[in-house]
Design a protein around this motif. Sequence first.
Motif, PDB file in Angstrom:
ATOM      1  N   ARG A   1     -27.068   6.762  16.001  1.00 23.52           N
ATOM      2  CA  ARG A   1     -26.359   7.113  14.833  1.00 23.52           C
ATOM      3  C   ARG A   1     -24.923   6.839  15.505  1.00 23.52           C
ATOM      4  O   ARG A   1     -24.681   7.060  16.781  1.00 23.52           O
ATOM      5  CB  ARG A   1     -26.360   8.743  14.664  1.00 23.52           C
ATOM      6  N   ALA A   2     -24.161   6.624  14.564  1.00 20.94           N
ATOM      7  CA  ALA A   2     -22.694   6.254  14.784  1.00 20.94           C
ATOM      8  C   ALA A   2     -21.666   6.851  13.685  1.00 20.94           C
ATOM      9  O   ALA A   2     -22.262   6.664  12.454  1.00 20.94           O
ATOM     10  CB  ALA A   2     -22.450   4.879  15.155  1.00 20.94           C
TER      11      ALA A   2
ATOM     12  N   ARG B   1     -27.527   7.658  21.140  1.00 20.11           N
ATOM     13  CA  ARG B   1     -28.811   6.942  21.203  1.00 20.11           C
ATOM     14  C   ARG B   1     -29.912   7.907  21.291  1.00 20.11           C
ATOM     15  O   ARG B   1     -29.663   8.760  22.550  1.00 20.11           O
ATOM     16  CB  ARG B   1     -28.902   5.753  22.165  1.00 20.11           C
TER      17      ARG B   1
ATOM     18  N   LYS C   1     -14.658   4.660  17.294  1.00 13.77           N
ATOM     19  CA  LYS C   1     -16.032   4.489  17.023  1.00 13.77           C
ATOM     20  C   LYS C   1     -16.842   5.161  18.259  1.00 13.77           C
ATOM     21  O   LYS C   1     -16.504   5.192  19.242  1.00 13.77           O
ATOM     22  CB  LYS C   1     -16.262   3.030  17.396  1.00 13.77           C
TER      23      LYS C   1
ATOM     24  N   SER D   1     -20.958   6.601  19.117  1.00 17.03           N
ATOM     25  CA  SER D   1     -22.341   6.326  18.814  1.00 17.03           C
ATOM     26  C   SER D   1     -23.167   6.900  19.908  1.00 17.03           C
ATOM     27  O   SER D   1     -22.986   7.192  21.006  1.00 17.03           O
ATOM     28  CB  SER D   1     -22.676   4.715  19.157  1.00 17.03           C
TER      29      SER D   1
ATOM     30  N   CYS E   1     -23.853  -0.726  17.061  1.00 19.08           N
ATOM     31  CA  CYS E   1     -22.767   0.074  16.285  1.00 19.08           C
ATOM     32  C   CYS E   1     -21.403  -0.602  16.036  1.00 19.08           C
ATOM     33  O   CYS E   1     -20.397  -0.186  15.532  1.00 19.08           O
ATOM     34  CB  CYS E   1     -22.674   1.416  17.182  1.00 19.08           C
TER      35      CYS E   1
END
Length: 451
Positions: A352-353, A364, A360, A362, A274
Amino acid sequence: MKKKSNVIVFFTDQQRFDTTGVHGNPLGLTPNFDRMAMEGTHIYNSFTCQPVCGPARSSLQTGKYATATGCYINGIPLRQDEKTLAHHFNEAGYHTGYIGKWHLAGQEPVLEHQRGGYQYWLGANVLEYSSDAYDTVMYDNDNKPVKLPGYRVDAQTDAAIRYIDQHKDEPFFLFLSYLEPHHQNHSDNYPAPRGYEERYSGSQFVPGDLASLGGTAHAHLGGYYGMVKRIDEALGRLMDSLISLGLEEDTIIMFTSDHGCHFKTRNSEYKRSCHDSSIRVPTAFTGGCFKSGGRVKELVSLVDLPPTLLDAAGIPVPDSMQGRSVLPLVRGEKEGWPEEVLVQISESQVGRAIRTQRWKYSVRATGVNDSKDAGADTYGEDFLYDLQSDPHELNNLIGVEAFNHIAAELRMRLIARMQEAGETAPTIKPAEVKLNSGARRVSISDLRKKL
């Protein structure tokens, strides 16, 4: 009757945004891109929607996220019923050509029905396996191998100039897809033209993330920069050919890349994460409506580029495209533009991020097959970075109590963006709380502040 604008996509592979002068690289690697960005339109905050070759390419051909195209990992051919840029330009009376790496078919050479509708074909599905730096082999319309002389970048550029010359009297759409500055897989190195690696090896500019984290940058950055330099020289040659053929005023060029390169600092290879080193790419337009467009600071996704090309050529943008044209931004019409971009990650993880101007975030998935599953019902929080104070993403704030309200807000925004991309709203489990360690607090109003 005025001739339609020609359109050229100049597409590189695995190029970091900070290889360019307009993004602060002091080595003079990209004078042609820099001039293009300054005289045309520079998409300053440009991000891939999937930091893997095939998935990103499926998005750039269709204007859809990789989960919508079905090409969410490498090796899945693009469905024949997907309308690509080539189909739209064909219908609008353009001649369409593809030169270079495709990575959206099931075999080599690429059969006609898997070429996405391009009329002229000189390509290879996985160019890093069909060729080497000084051994360029691609396949023509009849699937016959064609060996092109010269360094691979130059060989492809020569082919592109020949195509332009042959089709100068009709509107054309050319997709020129380079492998550089991607690594050469079988040797795991970055083979620059002879003499170029030596120019940039040693005590040269090293981006902050690589200087701090190491990875393979000490061994590979010289070759990588040398490849970027030759790519930029190719851009200059292409532009020169348009001038000499009298096509400069009638041609739109878009320069972009499929993803960046983190030099094994974030996982065991070069992308699929990411981090900005993996997802932020150089993007600029020139010609036509993009002349003197200035610097666009809003966040733009790779999925926004196909509708932009159609819009710039006067071709209706289909409702099936999930991205949106950036032409309103070029005109200064910013209202309603999303404040974040969505990134789908595969192969290294099912992740997804979202990336905003400042943050930022993200997540998992666990209990899934990273190489087979497109998505998941449940994710766990993985990363949170404050890009204002930590632009190189060295201090992961996920789970730090003082920032949990930031993560909660971003969690809701991520879920909303996933739903807009056609995914089912997942459950996202908050990270375990870490000690505050004296970390400052940030308000929601600060979160929403545009920097």
